[in-house]
Design an enzyme around this catalytic site. Structure first.
Site, PDB file in Angstrom:
ATOM      1  CD  GLU A 240      -7.924   1.452   4.390  1.00  0.00           C
ATOM      2  OE1 GLU A 240      -7.244   1.370   3.345  1.00  0.00           O
ATOM      3  OE2 GLU A 240      -7.970   0.565   5.260  1.00  0.00           O
TER       4      GLU A 240
ATOM      5  CD  GLU B 167      -2.773  -1.484   2.293  1.00  0.00           C
ATOM      6  OE1 GLU B 167      -2.745  -0.648   3.221  1.00  0.00           O
ATOM      7  OE2 GLU B 167      -3.470  -2.505   2.330  1.00  0.00           O
TER       8      GLU B 167
ATOM      9  CG  HIS C 212      -3.807   1.013   6.071  1.00  0.00           C
ATOM     10  ND1 HIS C 212      -3.658  -0.365   6.116  1.00  0.00           N
ATOM     11  CD2 HIS C 212      -3.480   1.461   7.302  1.00  0.00           C
ATOM     12  CE1 HIS C 212      -3.269  -0.726   7.320  1.00  0.00           C
ATOM     13  NE2 HIS C 212      -3.156   0.372   8.068  1.00  0.00           N
TER      14      HIS C 212
END
Length: 419
Positions: free
Chosen positions: A280, A113, A206
């Site tokens: 994210e 990631e 992430h």
């Protein structure tokens, strides 16, 4: 020239029976030199050597040494260094230092990631700069930054696991010092930091493979009252105001599924850090920037770097939120209005506060002491909105804000062309 589409479109009958739809990703690429060796990456690379080179660059400035301290958090199974930065104004007195709140930010627990590393570099660029924002943050906080929690996985090219084959974001509850030294060490670091000062925020950066935009996973206390329900969401709301073209507040979820109970954000939250998030960033891009023909605007490295800057701005705004009663009142009322409209499906039957200049935060460095809320029309409407929110059923709020469920599919990756 990138396309993502159903391999063999399934009818509603097959889909409803549980049959899974498979997709195909196609792209065109021109190789300019014969016999050349090329590597394809699904996201912008950010190797371990790039991080070390970047950190070496920070250390060359004598000025930065006044507010940046580089240390080794621990050594990995393969003997690689896991670096940690402490960023604050070290020239302050001991009394002032003790009174500063703490913030912990980490990245790359999942080595594939890489977008997390680009956001982390945006954070480091901002905090170590000479801007007014950076100076204010360094005067009010002690930052501990762990830019790469899984160096071994990055070096050997793993997508999700460590050298021992473990998903390091599932071992925070009882990490092994031998097998998971970076997780054991960061957890110990946070515990020690909490003994020294109030830690108000933990963010683990992430990448996300099947949703658009950038969003947070947070934590929710099912025994909370209405005020705590709002406070759980304030930081995410501030991010959405500061990065409206990238960060999606409706995509943020606050559930704690069984499979997530040993993740960093949940364990740090249980340790006592109220604002504990997984941030994210989509491997794809943003649906929040208008594009022709339903195209998705793919994230660039500059987008990810700027999200790191926006994260720092949100921390500054949150500091203002904690220290200004009037700003707290405004932000909580604006957030309450959004949640009310979502729960009731309202388009604004009653007077809203959207026109009260509450969505746009005050100037970045407008630090004001707590004040008595003036009884003017703006304050009165904000108070009315909060009072209305307090009458809502909390279970309804949980359900409508996707606190307890799996969340809406509206921001999932859909067949589309990507710019």
């Amino acid at each position: 020239h990138i396309s993502y589409h159903p391999t063999e479109p399934l009818g509603e009958e097959l889909l409803s029976s549980g049959e899974r739809q498979h997709y195909t990703l196609t792209w065109q690429m021109e190789f300019l030199w014969s016999g050349d060796q090329c590597y394809l990456a699904h996201c912008y690379p950010y190797p371990y050597t790039k991080l070390l080179s970047y950190l070496d660059g920070l250390g060359t400035s004598q000025e930065r040494k006044k507010f940046v301290k580089r240390e080794t958090l621990c050594h990995t199974l393969a003997g690689n260094i896991c670096p940690v930065l402490t960023v604050t104004d070290f020239s302050a007195s001991e009394k002032v230092m003790v009174g500063r709140r703490g913030v912990v930010i980490s990245a790359r627990v999942h080595p594939g990631e890489t977008n997390g590393s680009w956001m982390m570099q945006g954070v480091m660029d901002t905090l170590t700069s000479n801007s007014k924002l950076a100076r204010s943050l360094r005067s009010n906080f002690v930052f501990r930054l762990v830019p790469m929690l899984n160096p071994d996985g990055v070096v050997v090219g793993n997508y999700r696991t460590s050298l021992a084959g473990l998903d390091l974001n599932r071992v925070y509850k009882k990490p092994s010092q031998e097998l998971c030294p970076t997780i054991w060490s960061i957890k110990k670091m946070i515990q020690e930091m909490m003994e020294e000062r109030e830690v108000i925020l933990y963010v683990d950066l992430h990448g996300h493979s099947n949703k658009h935009n950038i969003f947070n996973y947070g934590c929710h206390d099912h025994d909370c009252d209405h005020t705590q329900f709002l406070n759980e969401r304030v930081f995410c709301f501030l991010l959405s105001q500061l990065a409206p073209d990238k960060f999606s507040f409706p995509s943020c979820k606050f559930s704690i599924r069984k499979s997530k109970r040993r993740t960093g954000r949940v364990i740090v939250w249980k340790m006592g850090v109220a604002n504990s998030f997984t941030m994210e960033a989509s491997f794809c891009g943003s649906t929040l920037r208008p594009q022709a023909n339903d195209q998705v605007d793919h994230f660039t490295t500059e987008d990810l770097l700027s999200m790191g800057r926006s994260l720092c701005e949100a921390i500054h705004k949150y500091h203002h939120f904690l220290n200004s009663t009037s700003y707290q009142h405004d932000i909580l009322a604006t957030l309450a209005e959004q949640l009310i409209m979502k729960c009731e499906g309202s388009s604004g039957e009653e007077a809203t506060i959207a026109t009260l200049s509450l969505v746009q935060p005050p100037p970045l460095l407008a630090m004001v002491p707590p004040t008595t809320i003036a009884k003017d029309s703006r304050s009165a409407q904000a108070t009315a909105m909060l009072n209305r929110f307090m009458t809502l059923n909390l279970k309804l709020l949980e359900r409508e804000s996707s606190t307890s469920g799996s969340g809406s599919d509206e921001d999932n990756l859909r067949p589309s062309k990507v710019v």
